[in-house]
Design an enzyme around this catalytic site. Structure first.
Site, mmCIF file in Angstrom:
data_model
loop_
_atom_site.group_PDB
_atom_site.id
_atom_site.type_symbol
_atom_site.label_atom_id
_atom_site.label_comp_id
_atom_site.label_asym_id
_atom_site.label_seq_id
_atom_site.Cartn_x
_atom_site.Cartn_y
_atom_site.Cartn_z
ATOM 1 N N CYS A 1 47.611 39.809 49.038
ATOM 2 C CA CYS A 1 47.465 40.371 50.381
ATOM 3 C C CYS A 1 48.718 41.169 50.768
ATOM 4 O O CYS A 1 49.092 42.102 50.083
ATOM 5 C CB CYS A 1 47.138 39.241 51.364
ATOM 6 N N CYS A 2 49.394 40.796 51.852
ATOM 7 C CA CYS A 2 50.604 41.513 52.257
ATOM 8 C C CYS A 2 51.842 41.052 51.494
ATOM 9 O O CYS A 2 52.869 41.733 51.484
ATOM 10 C CB CYS A 2 50.844 41.329 53.755
#
Length: 392
Positions: free
Chosen positions: A107-108
């Site tokens: 994800c991030c």
């Protein structure tokens, strides 16, 4: 611990994406890894995204000298920023890298943590779509693969790619044979990234006033991915989801020993009305649901009122079938218990909706199951928007 057991660290924080964290914890434990969940906060309990509470096994500050075969970072905001700013974690991950052991992020976290710490320079990496520019700015080669391996670093994109990501990590730790074992239990999507579908018979309109009121019961040994996928996806859709614990404690230990926290006890909401009651599974958790007279009575009342109810994994077989809740209905369930269904005509289908009853099969079908519920309440467009946002 067996000599061949691999050790894994999964750090969590306030604002961690719970579906990513829980899927990683449970799949890696199913694969045989000894997984340590560590809070980078000052307490083991964290408030993850979407109002979901998680409880870590320990504080990161207590294990900074420990050595792991794999350190894997979940995403979510502000959780990803908190992980990035945690100096002890940064030191552990950099040491991991310099000593040739595995690091992974989703994800991030590839951009925010691994990239910021200088570990992705010259490497191919992926991440959540809105973080791709930031990823490229860290001198990584940003690619749109659902899972990307480059040397001893593995990266992935978001909630909908987490099981694939975790399976890849199992292969890195244990080899392909262990992966084949897991795939038959999890029922991972054969066509990840393609538009999700489900089987529907006797199409019925699922109605609600203002906001769908949805009850998700949990019990000791409930399957964690199935429970969290339901809550995560349905709360993203803006449904009012109540997690209710069967028993006397709000904290519940799931089938793979992940610690979940309910909003209320089932006793506190037994007289309330819901637009949908939906049960996660678990081969040991589902029988516990079946032995809860209060929950079974709630389901029977729901059926008598022609209101929607559903279950995934072992719950259709252990809870619905013995209580006559599948009479005249097509349904599916986990392969290990599918022989318990009197009508087995649809047991190979991943998600089945028959009128007001929705059923599904396993952790690997949980997101499709949750998105099918979104579609029944909000329509196909909304469900597809969520599928895109979560990278299903």
């Amino acid at each position: 611990m067996a000599p061949s057991t691999k050790t894994v660290l999964i750090p969590i924080a306030h604002g961690t994406e719970p579906l990513e964290a829980v899927a990683m914890i449970t799949v890696l434990r199913r694969g045989g890894a000894d997984v340590m969940v560590a809070s980078v906060e000052t307490q083991v309990g964290v408030d993850a995204c979407h109002g979901i509470k998680m409880v870590a096994d320990t504080l990161l500050s207590d294990i900074t000298d420990s050595v792991f075969d794999l350190i894997v970072l979940p995403g979510g905001l502000p959780g990803g920023e908190t992980l990035k700013n945690c100096k002890p974690l940064e030191n552990m991950v950099k040491k991991q890298d310099s000593e040739g052991r595995l690091n992974a992020a989703i994800c991030c976290a590839p951009a925010l943590a691994l990239g910021t710490w200088g570990l992705l320079e010259g490497k191919k990496a992926t991440g959540y779509p809105v973080f791709m520019e930031k990823l490229a700015a860290t001198c990584a080669t940003a690619v749109e693969s659902r899972v990307q391996i480059d040397g001893r670093i593995v990266t992935s994109r978001g909630p909908g790619t987490t099981i694939e990501f975790s399976i890849t990590l199992i292969e890195q730790l244990y080899g392909k044979e262990k992966v084949d074992e897991l795939l038959s239990v999890l029922l991972v999507r054969p066509n990840p990234g393609e538009e999700f579908t489900f089987t529907e018979l006797n199409q019925t309109n699922w109605s609600f006033e203002d906001t769908p009121q949805i009850l998700v019961p949990i019990v000791e040994e409930s399957e964690e991915v199935e429970a969290i996928a339901l809550v995560d996806i349905l709360r993203r859709a803006k449904a009012n989801v109540v997690i209710a614990a069967v028993g006397e404690s709000l904290e519940v230990v799931g089938s793979q020993k992940a610690k979940l926290v309910a909003d209320v006890l089932l006793d506190d909401v037994a007289e309330k009305s819901f637009d949908l009651i939906v049960l996660p599974g678990g081969l040991n958790g589902a029988p516990r649901f079946a032995s809860c007279e209060k929950l079974v009575n709630m389901l029977k009342k729901q059926a008598e009122a022609n209101k929607p109810f559903g279950g995934i994994c072992a719950s259709p077989a252990y809870v619905f079938e013995p209580n006559g809740l599948l009479k005249g209905k097509k349904a599916t369930t986990h392969p290990r218990v599918s022989d318990k269904l009197s009508d087995q005509s649809h047991i190979e289908h991943r998600v089945v909706v028959d009128g007001n009853v929705i059923t599904s099969r396993a952790p690997g079908t949980a997101m499709e199951f949750s998105l099918a519920i979104v579609e029944k309440f909000y329509g196909r467009e909304k469900a597809l928007q969520l599928a895109k946002a979560t990278l299903v």
